[in-house]
Design an enzyme around this catalytic site. Structure first.
Site, PDB file in Angstrom:
ATOM      1  N   LYS A  63     -48.535  19.153 -68.485  1.00 19.20           N
ATOM      2  CA  LYS A  63     -48.257  18.297 -67.060  1.00 19.20           C
ATOM      3  C   LYS A  63     -46.563  17.831 -67.236  1.00 19.20           C
ATOM      4  O   LYS A  63     -45.715  18.004 -66.427  1.00 19.20           O
ATOM      5  CB  LYS A  63     -49.276  17.574 -66.373  1.00 19.20           C
ATOM      6  CG  LYS A  63     -50.507  18.446 -65.898  1.00 19.20           C
ATOM      7  CD  LYS A  63     -50.227  18.958 -64.830  1.00 19.20           C
ATOM      8  CE  LYS A  63     -49.752  18.284 -63.399  1.00 19.20           C
ATOM      9  NZ  LYS A  63     -49.757  19.204 -62.352  1.00 19.20           N
ATOM     10  N   THR A  79     -49.489  13.924 -62.611  1.00 19.81           N
ATOM     11  CA  THR A  79     -50.640  13.040 -62.843  1.00 19.81           C
ATOM     12  C   THR A  79     -50.121  11.684 -63.717  1.00 19.81           C
ATOM     13  O   THR A  79     -49.156  11.938 -64.293  1.00 19.81           O
ATOM     14  CB  THR A  79     -51.769  13.737 -63.943  1.00 19.81           C
ATOM     15  OG1 THR A  79     -52.567  12.738 -64.294  1.00 19.81           O
ATOM     16  CG2 THR A  79     -50.976  14.449 -65.151  1.00 19.81           C
ATOM     17  N   ASP A  80     -50.932  10.713 -63.786  1.00 18.76           N
ATOM     18  CA  ASP A  80     -50.737   9.656 -64.517  1.00 18.76           C
ATOM     19  C   ASP A  80     -50.749   9.891 -65.886  1.00 18.76           C
ATOM     20  O   ASP A  80     -50.148   8.987 -66.508  1.00 18.76           O
ATOM     21  CB  ASP A  80     -51.467   8.236 -63.874  1.00 18.76           C
ATOM     22  CG  ASP A  80     -52.784   8.617 -63.995  1.00 18.76           C
ATOM     23  OD1 ASP A  80     -53.347   9.620 -64.390  1.00 18.76           O
ATOM     24  OD2 ASP A  80     -53.647   7.495 -63.828  1.00 18.76           O
ATOM     25  N   GLU A  81     -51.678  10.917 -66.133  1.00 24.48           N
ATOM     26  CA  GLU A  81     -51.693  11.100 -67.811  1.00 24.48           C
ATOM     27  C   GLU A  81     -50.519  11.337 -68.526  1.00 24.48           C
ATOM     28  O   GLU A  81     -50.682  11.150 -69.725  1.00 24.48           O
ATOM     29  CB  GLU A  81     -52.839  12.183 -67.670  1.00 24.48           C
ATOM     30  CG  GLU A  81     -54.199  11.961 -67.133  1.00 24.48           C
ATOM     31  CD  GLU A  81     -55.237  12.668 -67.604  1.00 24.48           C
ATOM     32  OE1 GLU A  81     -55.254  13.417 -68.466  1.00 24.48           O
ATOM     33  OE2 GLU A  81     -56.212  12.687 -66.935  1.00 24.48           O
ATOM     34  N   TYR A  96     -53.754  19.118 -71.833  1.00 25.58           N
ATOM     35  CA  TYR A  96     -53.547  19.133 -70.455  1.00 25.58           C
ATOM     36  C   TYR A  96     -52.241  18.199 -70.010  1.00 25.58           C
ATOM     37  O   TYR A  96     -51.259  18.707 -69.294  1.00 25.58           O
ATOM     38  CB  TYR A  96     -54.783  18.577 -69.654  1.00 25.58           C
ATOM     39  CG  TYR A  96     -54.342  18.097 -68.350  1.00 25.58           C
ATOM     40  CD1 TYR A  96     -54.166  19.000 -67.184  1.00 25.58           C
ATOM     41  CD2 TYR A  96     -54.439  16.685 -67.799  1.00 25.58           C
ATOM     42  CE1 TYR A  96     -54.005  18.609 -65.833  1.00 25.58           C
ATOM     43  CE2 TYR A  96     -54.269  16.242 -66.568  1.00 25.58           C
ATOM     44  CZ  TYR A  96     -53.868  17.258 -65.453  1.00 25.58           C
ATOM     45  OH  TYR A  96     -53.782  16.900 -64.164  1.00 25.58           O
TER      46      TYR A  96
HETATM   47  P1  NAD Z   1     -58.132  21.916 -59.271  1.00 23.08           P
HETATM   48  O1  NAD Z   1     -58.422  22.381 -60.726  1.00 23.08           O
HETATM   49  O2  NAD Z   1     -59.401  21.381 -58.530  1.00 23.08           O
HETATM   50  O3  NAD Z   1     -57.256  23.098 -58.363  1.00 23.08           O
HETATM   51  C1  NAD Z   1     -56.454  23.809 -58.916  1.00 23.08           C
HETATM   52  C2  NAD Z   1     -56.239  24.954 -57.994  1.00 23.08           C
HETATM   53  O4  NAD Z   1     -54.828  25.743 -58.627  1.00 23.08           O
HETATM   54  C3  NAD Z   1     -57.414  26.164 -57.885  1.00 23.08           C
HETATM   55  O5  NAD Z   1     -57.459  26.196 -56.677  1.00 23.08           O
HETATM   56  C4  NAD Z   1     -57.033  27.145 -58.835  1.00 23.08           C
HETATM   57  O6  NAD Z   1     -57.360  28.394 -58.398  1.00 23.08           O
HETATM   58  C5  NAD Z   1     -55.191  27.018 -58.597  1.00 23.08           C
HETATM   59  N1  NAD Z   1     -54.778  27.987 -59.684  1.00 23.08           N
HETATM   60  C6  NAD Z   1     -54.770  27.620 -61.034  1.00 23.08           C
HETATM   61  N2  NAD Z   1     -53.899  28.556 -61.972  1.00 23.08           N
HETATM   62  C7  NAD Z   1     -53.116  28.973 -60.725  1.00 23.08           C
HETATM   63  C8  NAD Z   1     -52.169  30.054 -60.883  1.00 23.08           C
HETATM   64  N3  NAD Z   1     -51.754  30.492 -62.059  1.00 23.08           N
HETATM   65  N4  NAD Z   1     -51.593  30.565 -59.753  1.00 23.08           N
HETATM   66  C9  NAD Z   1     -52.119  30.157 -58.484  1.00 23.08           C
HETATM   67  N5  NAD Z   1     -53.074  28.968 -58.421  1.00 23.08           N
HETATM   68  C10 NAD Z   1     -53.766  28.785 -59.687  1.00 23.08           C
HETATM   69  O7  NAD Z   1     -57.212  20.863 -59.388  1.00 23.08           O
HETATM   70  P2  NAD Z   1     -57.127  19.409 -58.668  1.00 23.08           P
HETATM   71  O8  NAD Z   1     -57.905  18.313 -59.084  1.00 23.08           O
HETATM   72  O9  NAD Z   1     -57.336  19.636 -57.450  1.00 23.08           O
HETATM   73  O10 NAD Z   1     -55.538  19.102 -59.135  1.00 23.08           O
HETATM   74  C11 NAD Z   1     -54.487  19.528 -58.224  1.00 23.08           C
HETATM   75  C12 NAD Z   1     -53.229  19.167 -58.980  1.00 23.08           C
HETATM   76  O11 NAD Z   1     -53.037  17.791 -58.846  1.00 23.08           O
HETATM   77  C13 NAD Z   1     -52.973  19.556 -60.407  1.00 23.08           C
HETATM   78  O12 NAD Z   1     -51.696  19.883 -60.635  1.00 23.08           O
HETATM   79  C14 NAD Z   1     -53.263  18.242 -61.210  1.00 23.08           C
HETATM   80  O13 NAD Z   1     -52.695  18.215 -62.212  1.00 23.08           O
HETATM   81  C15 NAD Z   1     -52.891  17.109 -60.084  1.00 23.08           C
HETATM   82  N6  NAD Z   1     -53.621  15.933 -60.148  1.00 23.08           N
HETATM   83  C16 NAD Z   1     -55.059  15.898 -60.304  1.00 23.08           C
HETATM   84  C17 NAD Z   1     -55.521  14.574 -60.058  1.00 23.08           C
HETATM   85  C18 NAD Z   1     -57.093  14.478 -60.176  1.00 23.08           C
HETATM   86  O14 NAD Z   1     -57.730  13.571 -60.187  1.00 23.08           O
HETATM   87  N7  NAD Z   1     -57.900  15.637 -59.865  1.00 23.08           N
HETATM   88  C19 NAD Z   1     -54.868  13.380 -60.236  1.00 23.08           C
HETATM   89  C20 NAD Z   1     -53.731  13.553 -60.497  1.00 23.08           C
HETATM   90  C21 NAD Z   1     -52.899  14.707 -60.191  1.00 23.08           C
HETATM   91  O1  DAU Z   2     -55.693  10.403 -64.151  1.00 23.59           O
HETATM   92  C1  DAU Z   2     -55.513  11.749 -63.491  1.00 23.59           C
HETATM   93  C2  DAU Z   2     -56.296  12.571 -64.021  1.00 23.59           C
HETATM   94  O2  DAU Z   2     -57.695  12.516 -63.724  1.00 23.59           O
HETATM   95  C3  DAU Z   2     -56.011  14.394 -63.357  1.00 23.59           C
HETATM   96  O3  DAU Z   2     -54.537  14.502 -64.060  1.00 23.59           O
HETATM   97  C4  DAU Z   2     -56.818  15.075 -63.985  1.00 23.59           C
HETATM   98  O4  DAU Z   2     -56.517  16.559 -63.403  1.00 23.59           O
HETATM   99  C5  DAU Z   2     -58.481  14.903 -63.770  1.00 23.59           C
HETATM  100  O5  DAU Z   2     -59.236  15.824 -64.210  1.00 23.59           O
HETATM  101  C6  DAU Z   2     -58.626  13.394 -63.978  1.00 23.59           C
HETATM  102  O6  DAU Z   2     -58.819  13.329 -65.782  1.00 23.59           O
HETATM  103  P1  DAU Z   2     -59.879  12.513 -66.522  1.00 23.59           P
HETATM  104  O7  DAU Z   2     -60.155  13.099 -67.869  1.00 23.59           O
HETATM  105  O8  DAU Z   2     -59.564  11.104 -66.148  1.00 23.59           O
HETATM  106  O9  DAU Z   2     -61.216  12.995 -65.265  1.00 23.59           O
HETATM  107  P2  DAU Z   2     -62.816  13.508 -65.832  1.00 23.59           P
HETATM  108  O10 DAU Z   2     -63.435  13.484 -64.506  1.00 23.59           O
HETATM  109  O11 DAU Z   2     -62.745  14.507 -66.825  1.00 23.59           O
HETATM  110  O12 DAU Z   2     -63.103  12.172 -66.587  1.00 23.59           O
HETATM  111  C7  DAU Z   2     -63.002  10.731 -66.218  1.00 23.59           C
HETATM  112  C8  DAU Z   2     -63.407   9.549 -67.199  1.00 23.59           C
HETATM  113  O13 DAU Z   2     -65.048  10.320 -67.565  1.00 23.59           O
HETATM  114  C9  DAU Z   2     -62.931  10.065 -68.543  1.00 23.59           C
HETATM  115  O14 DAU Z   2     -62.645   8.658 -69.194  1.00 23.59           O
HETATM  116  C10 DAU Z   2     -63.892  10.991 -69.366  1.00 23.59           C
HETATM  117  C11 DAU Z   2     -65.253  10.405 -68.988  1.00 23.59           C
HETATM  118  N1  DAU Z   2     -66.357  11.743 -68.775  1.00 23.59           N
HETATM  119  C12 DAU Z   2     -65.924  12.677 -68.060  1.00 23.59           C
HETATM  120  C13 DAU Z   2     -66.909  13.613 -68.473  1.00 23.59           C
HETATM  121  C14 DAU Z   2     -66.703  15.021 -67.465  1.00 23.59           C
HETATM  122  C15 DAU Z   2     -67.706  11.248 -69.565  1.00 23.59           C
HETATM  123  O15 DAU Z   2     -67.732  10.221 -69.791  1.00 23.59           O
HETATM  124  N2  DAU Z   2     -68.305  12.403 -69.479  1.00 23.59           N
HETATM  125  C16 DAU Z   2     -68.332  13.175 -68.856  1.00 23.59           C
HETATM  126  O16 DAU Z   2     -68.970  14.411 -68.663  1.00 23.59           O
END
Ligand code: NAD
Ligand code: DAU
Length: 357
Positions: free
Chosen positions: A167, A137-139, A163
């Protein structure tokens, strides 16, 4: 049936993983795609209902922290490529329960690396034709000031939440396996994804769901934090390209140069949902409710993905307006998918589908 390659996608029942699995199953019928997922609260096999009977798809219920199980899966399915997405992914949960994030994201990634290393080093051809692609992730780069430029691949790591710290740690282990053991690994760091099948605890699906139910929209702080949004299928396409064409040992940033202040994004979502539901313009604006800010809330994320464009030719395919419209429509057209999650019913899908197999 003999397959050309055996690719394991971890976390394939989650949001991004399900798009990656679907893309690979459909695009590479001569490759076996093994979806390894523990099915935590975030895993939902209904996300893959359309491809679950494909001859090149296998689901394995497994836990990446279980080293013995990872060894067994690597050998049984003769895995030669891994796209590792399994993780705990929600920042708010990491603030409440950091230990689970360390266990899954750090120790789980380490167990998977170790199992892959043992398996690949035991083969006559060794690491030839193998790849461990870690999805991050970019975080991990920390937070930017409003006028503070963009995250580049060389930006120093500076994570703030449990988190992002977990990562970042997993990214370091992946690079350490490359530098120490010569394992072919690479890391991709992507910005915020949006699109179908995202668990409705994250901003966009949560707010769409709340608007349709007339519930408050909890905006953290003043809503001034900035995120850089990418449509999930564009991320999956980038992962496909990098998995096949990327250079081992390298890092690639993925993002669409698409920054939005939360409050502005929320207004676009409200406008789109109201229009599609036939409500008068502005109908749901009153649901906006400012609440206490997230602890350690990173001000701004923004990704510089020029390297990916220049070296591998990737560009996002969707304009944001188009992506948001598609996304809102998908959640409104798939209300049973949302309702099964909010009722907890979705977790029975696995037992029903896989009973007796
Ligand atoms: P998600 O939470 O929707 O899915 C995570 C999946 O991992 C789930 O299916 C869960 O059952 C599985 N999992 C969790 N623990 C596990 C374990 N111990 N063994 C096997 N499986 C397990 O997550 P997402 O949003 O799809 O993100 C996927 C990946 O991409 C993550 O690594 C996250 O850090 C990264 N990522 C997410 C975003 C985003 O915006 N969502 C952006 C950049 C990177
Ligand atoms: O940047 C990549 C990341 O983006 C991934 O690595 C993470 O897995 C993914 O969850 C996401 O993280 P964020 O914390 O940015 O996403 P989230 O949807 O939780 O929140 C987006 C923005 O909105 C953040 O600034 C927090 C704000 N927010 C979020 C929720 C859930 C609110 O204001 N209210 C809310 O209820």
């Amino acid at each position: 049936m003999d397959f050309k390659r055996n690719i394991m996608v971890t976390g394939g029942a989650g949001f991004i993983g399900s798009h990656v699995v679907r893309l690979f199953v459909n695009k590479y019928p001569d490759c076996r795609v093994v979806n390894l997922d523990k099915l935590t609260y975030a895993g939902n096999l209904a996300n893959l209902a359309d491809i679950e009977r494909a001859p090149n798809y296998v689901f394995v219920k497994g836990d990446i922290t279980d080293l013995d199980q990872m060894r067994q899966v690597m050998a049984e399915y003769e895995i030669d490529g891994i796209i590792h997405l399994a993780a705990e992914s929600h920042v708010d949960r990491s603030i409440k329960d950091p230990m689970t994030f360390a266990r899954t994201n750090v120790l789980g990634t380490l167990a998977l690396l170790q199992a892959a290393r043992e398996r690949w080093e035991s083969l006559p051809e060794g690491y030839e034709g193998k790849l461990f692609h870690h999805v991050s992730t970019d975080e991990v780069y920390g937070a930017l000031e409003m006028d503070g430029g963009l995250f580049e691949e060389t930006t120093k790591y500076n994570p703030h939440s449990p988190y992002s710290a977990s990562k970042a740690s997993s990214d370091h282990f992946v690079r350490a396996y490359h530098d120490t053991y010569g394992m072919p690994t690479l890391v991709t760091n992507c910005s915020n994804n949006y699109g179908p099948y995202q668990f409705p605890e994250k901003l966009i699906p949560l707010f769409i769901n709340n608007i349709r139910q007339g519930k408050p929209l909890p905006v953290y702080g003043k809503g001034e934090n900035v995120r850089d949004w990418l449509y999930v299928e564009d991320h999956a396409r980038a992962l496909d390209l990098i998995f096949h064409k990327g250079k081992a040992g390298d890092t690639y940033n993925i993002g669409g140069f698409n920054e939005w202040r939360n409050i502005d994004l929320i207004k676009v979502i409200i406008k789109t949902v109201d229009r599609l539901l036939g409500n008068p313009e502005g109908h749901s604006l009153g649901l906006i409710t400012y609440v206490t800010d997230r602890a350690g809330h990173d001000l701004r994320y923004a990704i510089d993905s020029r390297k990916l464009k220049n070296e591998l030719g990737w560009e996002p395919s969707l304009q944001f307006e188009e992506g948001i419209e598609k996304t809102v429509r998908w959640y409104l057209d798939n209300q049973p998918w949302l309702d099964r999650i909010t009722s907890g019913d979705y977790q029975r899908y696995y037992e029903e589908m896989y009973r007796g197999r």
